[in-house]
Design a protein around this motif. Structure first.
Motif, mmCIF file in Angstrom:
data_model
loop_
_atom_site.group_PDB
_atom_site.id
_atom_site.type_symbol
_atom_site.label_atom_id
_atom_site.label_comp_id
_atom_site.label_asym_id
_atom_site.label_seq_id
_atom_site.Cartn_x
_atom_site.Cartn_y
_atom_site.Cartn_z
ATOM 1 N N ASN A 1 0.908 -1.287 0.071
ATOM 2 C CA ASN A 1 0.021 0.060 0.030
ATOM 3 C C ASN A 1 0.710 1.183 -0.100
ATOM 4 O O ASN A 1 0.300 2.255 0.263
ATOM 5 C CB ASN A 1 -0.980 -0.110 1.296
ATOM 6 N N GLN A 2 2.135 1.098 -0.353
ATOM 7 C CA GLN A 2 3.041 2.221 -0.224
ATOM 8 C C GLN A 2 3.401 2.886 1.221
ATOM 9 O O GLN A 2 4.245 4.032 1.122
ATOM 10 C CB GLN A 2 2.630 3.259 -1.350
ATOM 11 N N ASP A 3 2.976 2.222 2.191
ATOM 12 C CA ASP A 3 3.535 2.519 3.394
ATOM 13 C C ASP A 3 5.101 2.516 3.569
ATOM 14 O O ASP A 3 5.414 1.233 3.369
ATOM 15 C CB ASP A 3 2.729 2.225 4.635
ATOM 16 N N SER B 1 2.524 5.834 7.743
ATOM 17 C CA SER B 1 1.383 5.937 6.917
ATOM 18 C C SER B 1 1.079 7.303 6.580
ATOM 19 O O SER B 1 0.379 8.139 7.655
ATOM 20 C CB SER B 1 0.164 5.140 7.376
ATOM 21 N N PHE B 2 1.446 7.933 5.462
ATOM 22 C CA PHE B 2 1.242 9.517 5.089
ATOM 23 C C PHE B 2 -0.205 9.751 4.769
ATOM 24 O O PHE B 2 -0.851 10.683 4.994
ATOM 25 C CB PHE B 2 2.167 9.932 4.117
ATOM 26 N N ASN B 3 -0.862 8.343 4.127
ATOM 27 C CA ASN B 3 -2.315 8.665 3.980
ATOM 28 C C ASN B 3 -3.092 8.766 5.190
ATOM 29 O O ASN B 3 -4.309 9.652 5.095
ATOM 30 C CB ASN B 3 -2.830 7.536 3.151
ATOM 31 N N GLU B 4 -3.013 8.275 6.374
ATOM 32 C CA GLU B 4 -3.554 8.133 7.524
ATOM 33 C C GLU B 4 -2.981 9.038 8.586
ATOM 34 O O GLU B 4 -3.483 9.303 9.625
ATOM 35 C CB GLU B 4 -3.504 6.588 8.068
ATOM 36 N N ASN B 5 -1.769 9.488 8.189
ATOM 37 C CA ASN B 5 -1.079 10.842 9.290
ATOM 38 C C ASN B 5 -0.836 9.673 10.597
ATOM 39 O O ASN B 5 -0.979 10.495 11.580
ATOM 40 C CB ASN B 5 -2.026 11.939 9.384
ATOM 41 N N ILE B 6 -0.453 8.624 10.340
ATOM 42 C CA ILE B 6 -0.311 7.658 11.779
ATOM 43 C C ILE B 6 1.376 7.235 11.508
ATOM 44 O O ILE B 6 1.682 6.884 10.467
ATOM 45 C CB ILE B 6 -1.003 6.921 12.064
ATOM 46 N N VAL B 7 1.765 6.899 12.678
ATOM 47 C CA VAL B 7 3.047 6.018 13.076
ATOM 48 C C VAL B 7 2.508 4.744 13.638
ATOM 49 O O VAL B 7 2.351 4.993 14.821
ATOM 50 C CB VAL B 7 4.056 6.578 13.816
ATOM 51 N N GLU B 8 2.413 3.690 12.925
ATOM 52 C CA GLU B 8 1.966 2.424 13.869
ATOM 53 C C GLU B 8 3.122 1.616 14.200
ATOM 54 O O GLU B 8 3.911 1.061 13.680
ATOM 55 C CB GLU B 8 1.071 1.495 12.879
ATOM 56 N N PHE B 9 3.025 1.475 15.758
ATOM 57 C CA PHE B 9 4.227 0.703 16.462
ATOM 58 C C PHE B 9 3.613 -0.757 16.583
ATOM 59 O O PHE B 9 2.691 -0.859 17.186
ATOM 60 C CB PHE B 9 4.511 1.441 17.670
ATOM 61 N N ASN B 10 4.792 -1.614 16.548
ATOM 62 C CA ASN B 10 4.679 -3.048 16.642
ATOM 63 C C ASN B 10 5.587 -3.542 17.131
ATOM 64 O O ASN B 10 6.864 -3.533 16.601
ATOM 65 C CB ASN B 10 4.131 -3.862 15.227
ATOM 66 N N GLU B 11 5.687 -4.230 18.326
ATOM 67 C CA GLU B 11 6.628 -5.017 18.870
ATOM 68 C C GLU B 11 6.836 -6.371 18.162
ATOM 69 O O GLU B 11 5.779 -7.024 17.911
ATOM 70 C CB GLU B 11 6.818 -5.275 20.273
ATOM 71 N N ILE C 1 24.509 -19.480 9.277
ATOM 72 C CA ILE C 1 23.763 -17.962 9.018
ATOM 73 C C ILE C 1 22.399 -18.400 9.054
ATOM 74 O O ILE C 1 21.848 -19.006 8.198
ATOM 75 C CB ILE C 1 24.295 -17.435 7.821
ATOM 76 N N ASN C 2 21.636 -17.537 9.787
ATOM 77 C CA ASN C 2 20.161 -17.702 9.889
ATOM 78 C C ASN C 2 19.529 -16.335 9.048
ATOM 79 O O ASN C 2 20.064 -15.201 9.138
ATOM 80 C CB ASN C 2 19.574 -17.489 11.265
ATOM 81 N N ILE C 3 18.663 -16.455 8.403
ATOM 82 C CA ILE C 3 18.151 -15.350 7.725
ATOM 83 C C ILE C 3 16.554 -15.293 8.060
ATOM 84 O O ILE C 3 15.789 -16.288 7.999
ATOM 85 C CB ILE C 3 18.056 -15.855 6.291
ATOM 86 N N TYR C 4 16.392 -14.166 8.419
ATOM 87 C CA TYR C 4 14.779 -13.779 9.007
ATOM 88 C C TYR C 4 14.093 -13.097 8.017
ATOM 89 O O TYR C 4 14.554 -11.834 7.750
ATOM 90 C CB TYR C 4 14.892 -13.113 10.319
ATOM 91 N N ARG C 5 13.029 -13.431 7.120
ATOM 92 C CA ARG C 5 12.688 -12.799 6.132
ATOM 93 C C ARG C 5 11.090 -12.368 6.692
ATOM 94 O O ARG C 5 10.338 -13.095 7.101
ATOM 95 C CB ARG C 5 12.467 -13.783 5.084
ATOM 96 N N PHE C 6 11.009 -11.106 6.463
ATOM 97 C CA PHE C 6 9.833 -10.295 7.092
ATOM 98 C C PHE C 6 8.748 -10.024 5.885
ATOM 99 O O PHE C 6 9.142 -9.613 4.702
ATOM 100 C CB PHE C 6 9.842 -9.080 7.672
ATOM 101 N N ASN C 7 7.791 -10.547 5.950
ATOM 102 C CA ASN C 7 6.705 -10.327 4.883
ATOM 103 C C ASN C 7 5.887 -9.224 4.962
ATOM 104 O O ASN C 7 5.114 -8.503 3.969
ATOM 105 C CB ASN C 7 5.727 -11.700 4.836
ATOM 106 N N ASP C 8 5.748 -8.684 6.177
ATOM 107 C CA ASP C 8 5.152 -7.160 6.424
ATOM 108 C C ASP C 8 5.926 -6.697 7.746
ATOM 109 O O ASP C 8 7.002 -7.025 7.765
ATOM 110 C CB ASP C 8 3.779 -7.540 6.669
ATOM 111 N N GLY C 9 5.536 -5.945 8.471
ATOM 112 C CA GLY C 9 6.114 -5.054 9.453
ATOM 113 C C GLY C 9 6.355 -6.063 10.757
ATOM 114 O O GLY C 9 7.055 -5.540 11.680
ATOM 115 N N LYS C 10 5.658 -7.208 11.049
ATOM 116 C CA LYS C 10 6.039 -7.954 12.094
ATOM 117 C C LYS C 10 5.996 -9.423 12.049
ATOM 118 O O LYS C 10 6.744 -10.225 12.883
ATOM 119 C CB LYS C 10 4.733 -7.692 13.081
#
Length: 455
Positions: free
Chosen positions: A61-63, A82-92, A124-133
């Motif tokens: 979505n271009q975020d 997200s500049f569309n929503e004017n938010i910064v969403e934080f995720n641990e 060597i381990n590779i951690y691949r993120f499909n999204d933000g978490k």
């Protein structure tokens, strides 16, 4: 005045998000491919525990998503801008690396990757993120290959990328420098024996502590498989303890330098086919024929720039320090700098700046680490370079070419800063498509300015 400036570059759509951090306040500015301001974001950061930035990716979505960690690398999180929503969403992020050390991060195919090394192993381990978490874990085991250190003894891969540190050397610190071949690279950085590169889908480690071979570990982020390549070094008729060597990888070609007290040798070789493209040698009593500059020593306490032509003097200095070779692509030509840096304490004229392997960890300073903006770290190294070097022009066949050495983009930026007395407040340098951007804050005008420089 902002405490930190974080440039987030969308290479696919040629967008730039400039994030200014001040205390808990976050201001974001989004620019399109025409450098026009299209959106702004104002919010507050929810958690200042995560003070270091590991990297970024772009969602469908271009975020923009920025991946964060604590100073001790024990906890991880992400922030979605997200500049569309004017938010910064934080995720641990529920990620426990135990004692694994982070080698590299990479955004590839809009997926963020974290590469780690498992202590006392060749895994060597590779951690691949499909999204933000959410992520998937993949492992590559290189234990079927023997790695050889500077003492000609076999070591595991973990020991090859770390060095003893802390009180009495009881701890292990990562000893790797990240190379971005698009940026000018100083010999201070290139003289480190262990380097890591990213080229398209490949992450590559090179080891040059051993003066008989360059050992190469290559990881394909497409297939999630790895391989090891050994490239033999020249001058094997010389006794091992009298040799000094290093290499630089550029577009599948390995450029090696090896020196002794009497001679030095340059070689270019394809790493996948083994084809030797060309090679050169020079001895102590002869002039170097394959160069386009004098031998230059920079960084002296009282004399910052000295030139000479004595090959023997160059060899004597290289023999006392760390040799290095660096490659810059300039159109159809390659500018190759070779020489090196002296050991700290060898001469009062050489006081090396802090760098991985010679003082500080790879992470960097503050929130902006070498992972998120390697261009800025390369520029900082460049403006404080202290080395002895020779510059030479070669074509793609590694044939020496006559010509004049022109200033590179870091020279232009440094000259502009000096001439215009640019304030160091909020300063950053980053790459945006084919240009380099210098940013700084003017406290008097209370404005932040971005200036573009062409290579």
């Amino acid at each position: 005045m902002p405490d930190e400036i974080v440039p987030l570059v969308d290479e696919v759509n040629n967008r730039l998000a400039l994030v200014l951090l001040r205390g808990k306040e976050i201001k974001g500015y989004l620019f399109n491919d025409k450098r026009e301001l299209t959106a702004e974001l104002n919010t507050e950061e929810k958690d200042r525990e995560y003070k270091q930035i590991l990297g970024q990716t772009i969602l469908d979505n271009q975020d923009f998503v920025v991946f964060l960690t604590t100073k001790n690398r024990r906890k991880f999180a992400s922030s979605r801008f997200s500049f569309n929503e004017n938010i910064v969403e934080f995720n641990e992020i529920d990620l426990d690396l135990n004692n694994e050390k982070i080698l590299q991060t990479a955004d590839y195919n809009n997926k963020f990757h974290v590469l780690t090394i498992v202590p006392k192993t060749a895994i060597i381990n590779i951690y691949r993120f499909n999204d933000g978490k959410n992520y998937s874990k993949f492992s590559i085991d290189f234990s079927d290959h023997s790695f050889v250190n500077h003492k000609q003894k076999t070591e595991n891969l973990y020991d090859m990328v770390t060095t003893n540190s802390g009180f009495y050397g009881m701890q292990k610190s990562l000893d790797v420098v990240k190379i971005e071949t698009d940026n000018p690279t100083t010999l201070e950085i290139a003289s480190n024996p262990t380097k890591i590169y990213k080229n398209k889908n490949y992450i590559t480690l090179t080891f040059d502590s051993n003066h008989s071979i360059t050992q190469i570990v290559e990881i394909d982020l497409n297939t999630l498989k790895g391989s090891v390549i050994d490239i033999k070094k020249a001058m094997d008729n010389w006794e091992y303890k009298y040799k000094n060597s290093n290499s630089f990888l550029d577009k599948g070609t390995l450029y090696q330098i090896i020196s002794t007290r009497r001679a030095f040798h340059l070689k270019a070789q394809k790493i996948h086919t083994g084809e030797i493209i060309n090679e050169y040698s020079a001895h102590e009593n002869e002039k170097i024929r394959f160069k386009n500059s004098s031998i230059v020593q920079t960084g002296g306490t009282f004399d910052n720039h000295r030139e000479f032509e004595d090959t023997g003097k160059l060899l004597r200095k290289l023999n006392k320090g760390h040799s290095g070779i660096a490659v810059q692509n300039q159109g159809d030509l390659k500018l190759i700098s070779y020489g090196g840096v002296l050991d700290q304490g060898t001469s009062p004229s050489f006081i090396p700046i802090p760098m991985p392997g010679l003082g500080i960890p790879i992470a960097g300073l503050g929130a902006v680490t070498v992972f998120i903006n390697p261009t800025f770290f390369a520029y900082q190294s460049y403006t404080y370079t202290k080395a002895i070097k020779v510059d030479a022009l070669f074509n793609s066949k590694f044939e020496h070419q006559e010509g004049t050495i022109t200033e590179n983009v870091f020279d232009k930026i440094e000259a502009f800063e000096d001439e215009n007395r640019i304030s160091p407040a909020g300063r950053t340098v980053f790459k945006l498509k084919d240009s380099y951007i210098l940013g700084n804050y003017d406290a008097y005008k209370k404005t932040y300015t971005l200036r573009s420089f062409n290579p």
